[in-house]
Design a protein around this motif. Structure first.
Motif, PDB file in Angstrom:
ATOM      1  N   PRO A  10     -50.007 -93.081 -49.597  1.00  0.00           N
ATOM      2  CA  PRO A  10     -50.068 -92.574 -50.964  1.00  0.00           C
ATOM      3  C   PRO A  10     -50.252 -91.056 -51.012  1.00  0.00           C
ATOM      4  CG  PRO A  10     -52.155 -93.551 -50.370  1.00  0.00           C
ATOM      5  CD  PRO A  10     -51.220 -93.803 -49.212  1.00  0.00           C
ATOM      6  N   ASN A  11     -50.375 -90.436 -49.850  1.00  0.00           N
ATOM      7  CA  ASN A  11     -50.582 -88.994 -49.742  1.00  0.00           C
ATOM      8  C   ASN A  11     -49.321 -88.348 -49.169  1.00  0.00           C
ATOM      9  OD1 ASN A  11     -52.944 -90.657 -49.052  1.00  0.00           O
ATOM     10  ND2 ASN A  11     -54.042 -88.756 -49.326  1.00  0.00           N
ATOM     11  N   GLY A  12     -49.130 -87.075 -49.476  1.00  0.00           N
ATOM     12  CA  GLY A  12     -48.058 -86.320 -48.847  1.00  0.00           C
ATOM     13  C   GLY A  12     -48.458 -85.987 -47.421  1.00  0.00           C
ATOM     14  N   ILE A  13     -47.587 -86.285 -46.459  1.00  0.00           N
ATOM     15  CA  ILE A  13     -47.900 -86.055 -45.046  1.00  0.00           C
ATOM     16  C   ILE A  13     -46.726 -85.340 -44.388  1.00  0.00           C
ATOM     17  CG2 ILE A  13     -48.455 -87.117 -42.830  1.00  0.00           C
ATOM     18  CD1 ILE A  13     -49.432 -89.565 -44.352  1.00  0.00           C
ATOM     19  N   ALA A  14     -47.056 -84.400 -43.486  1.00  0.00           N
ATOM     20  CA  ALA A  14     -46.038 -83.710 -42.706  1.00  0.00           C
ATOM     21  C   ALA A  14     -46.508 -83.603 -41.264  1.00  0.00           C
ATOM     22  CB  ALA A  14     -45.787 -82.315 -43.269  1.00  0.00           C
ATOM     23  N   VAL A  15     -45.559 -83.588 -40.362  1.00  0.00           N
ATOM     24  CA  VAL A  15     -45.818 -83.299 -38.953  1.00  0.00           C
ATOM     25  C   VAL A  15     -45.285 -81.891 -38.726  1.00  0.00           C
ATOM     26  CG1 VAL A  15     -45.295 -83.933 -36.572  1.00  0.00           C
ATOM     27  CG2 VAL A  15     -45.640 -85.722 -38.292  1.00  0.00           C
ATOM     28  N   VAL A  16     -46.128 -81.051 -38.114  1.00  0.00           N
ATOM     29  CA  VAL A  16     -45.797 -79.643 -37.927  1.00  0.00           C
ATOM     30  C   VAL A  16     -45.696 -79.345 -36.442  1.00  0.00           C
ATOM     31  CG1 VAL A  16     -46.585 -77.279 -38.323  1.00  0.00           C
ATOM     32  CG2 VAL A  16     -47.013 -79.040 -40.038  1.00  0.00           C
ATOM     33  N   GLY A  18     -45.354 -76.065 -33.754  1.00  0.00           N
ATOM     34  CA  GLY A  18     -45.404 -74.614 -33.611  1.00  0.00           C
ATOM     35  C   GLY A  18     -46.564 -73.937 -34.293  1.00  0.00           C
ATOM     36  N   GLY A  19     -47.581 -74.694 -34.667  1.00  0.00           N
ATOM     37  CA  GLY A  19     -48.781 -74.088 -35.248  1.00  0.00           C
ATOM     38  C   GLY A  19     -48.496 -73.359 -36.544  1.00  0.00           C
ATOM     39  N   THR A  20     -49.221 -72.269 -36.777  1.00  0.00           N
ATOM     40  CA  THR A  20     -49.127 -71.555 -38.045  1.00  0.00           C
ATOM     41  C   THR A  20     -47.783 -70.858 -38.238  1.00  0.00           C
ATOM     42  OG1 THR A  20     -50.178 -69.624 -37.053  1.00  0.00           O
ATOM     43  CG2 THR A  20     -51.607 -71.175 -38.223  1.00  0.00           C
ATOM     44  N   GLN A  21     -47.071 -70.593 -37.178  1.00  0.00           N
ATOM     45  CA  GLN A  21     -45.752 -69.970 -37.286  1.00  0.00           C
ATOM     46  C   GLN A  21     -44.635 -71.001 -37.202  1.00  0.00           C
ATOM     47  OE1 GLN A  21     -45.542 -66.690 -38.081  1.00  0.00           O
ATOM     48  NE2 GLN A  21     -47.752 -66.933 -38.182  1.00  0.00           N
ATOM     49  N   GLY A  22     -45.011 -72.257 -37.245  1.00  0.00           N
ATOM     50  CA  GLY A  22     -44.073 -73.343 -37.009  1.00  0.00           C
ATOM     51  C   GLY A  22     -43.315 -73.807 -38.219  1.00  0.00           C
ATOM     52  N   HIS A  23     -42.827 -75.025 -38.082  1.00  0.00           N
ATOM     53  CA  HIS A  23     -42.021 -75.625 -39.130  1.00  0.00           C
ATOM     54  C   HIS A  23     -42.322 -77.123 -39.200  1.00  0.00           C
ATOM     55  CE1 HIS A  23     -39.723 -76.122 -35.424  1.00  0.00           C
ATOM     56  NE2 HIS A  23     -39.246 -77.211 -35.962  1.00  0.00           N
ATOM     57  N   LEU A  24     -41.907 -77.699 -40.282  1.00  0.00           N
ATOM     58  CA  LEU A  24     -42.108 -79.126 -40.492  1.00  0.00           C
ATOM     59  C   LEU A  24     -41.057 -79.890 -39.700  1.00  0.00           C
ATOM     60  CD1 LEU A  24     -42.523 -78.884 -44.338  1.00  0.00           C
ATOM     61  CD2 LEU A  24     -44.340 -79.000 -42.656  1.00  0.00           C
ATOM     62  N   THR A  25     -41.482 -80.916 -38.980  1.00  0.00           N
ATOM     63  CA  THR A  25     -40.533 -81.713 -38.215  1.00  0.00           C
ATOM     64  C   THR A  25     -40.357 -83.110 -38.798  1.00  0.00           C
ATOM     65  OG1 THR A  25     -42.255 -82.457 -36.685  1.00  0.00           O
ATOM     66  CG2 THR A  25     -41.004 -80.498 -36.068  1.00  0.00           C
TER      67      THR A  25
END
Length: 68
Positions: A10-16, A18-25
């Motif tokens: 029920p929550n928005g979830i992302a896998v990232v 590259g850390g803070t300079q990364g991107h969503l995978t």
């Protein structure tokens, strides 16, 4: 199990990557709906693009802390 939990959370979830300079995978449909982007659009954005400028510094600090 992870895939089902991720897809139906029920929550928005992302896998990232590259850390803070990364991107969503990987993003779930709830996050897409919350942010108003398609999955393809979100996956093309850098991580910082999904944060409001006023919240970015605090969010990045939390991500950095997770990487420690």
């Amino acid at each position: 199990r992870f895939g089902l939990a991720f897809a139906h959370a029920p929550n928005g979830i992302a896998v990232v990557q590259g850390g803070t300079q990364g991107h969503l995978t990987m993003v779930n449909h709830k996050l897409c709906a919350m942010l108003g982007y398609s999955e393809t659009e979100l996956l093309a954005l850098p991580l910082l693009a999904i944060y409001h400028p006023d919240d970015a510094a605090a969010a990045l600090a939390r991500i950095d802390a997770l990487e420690q």
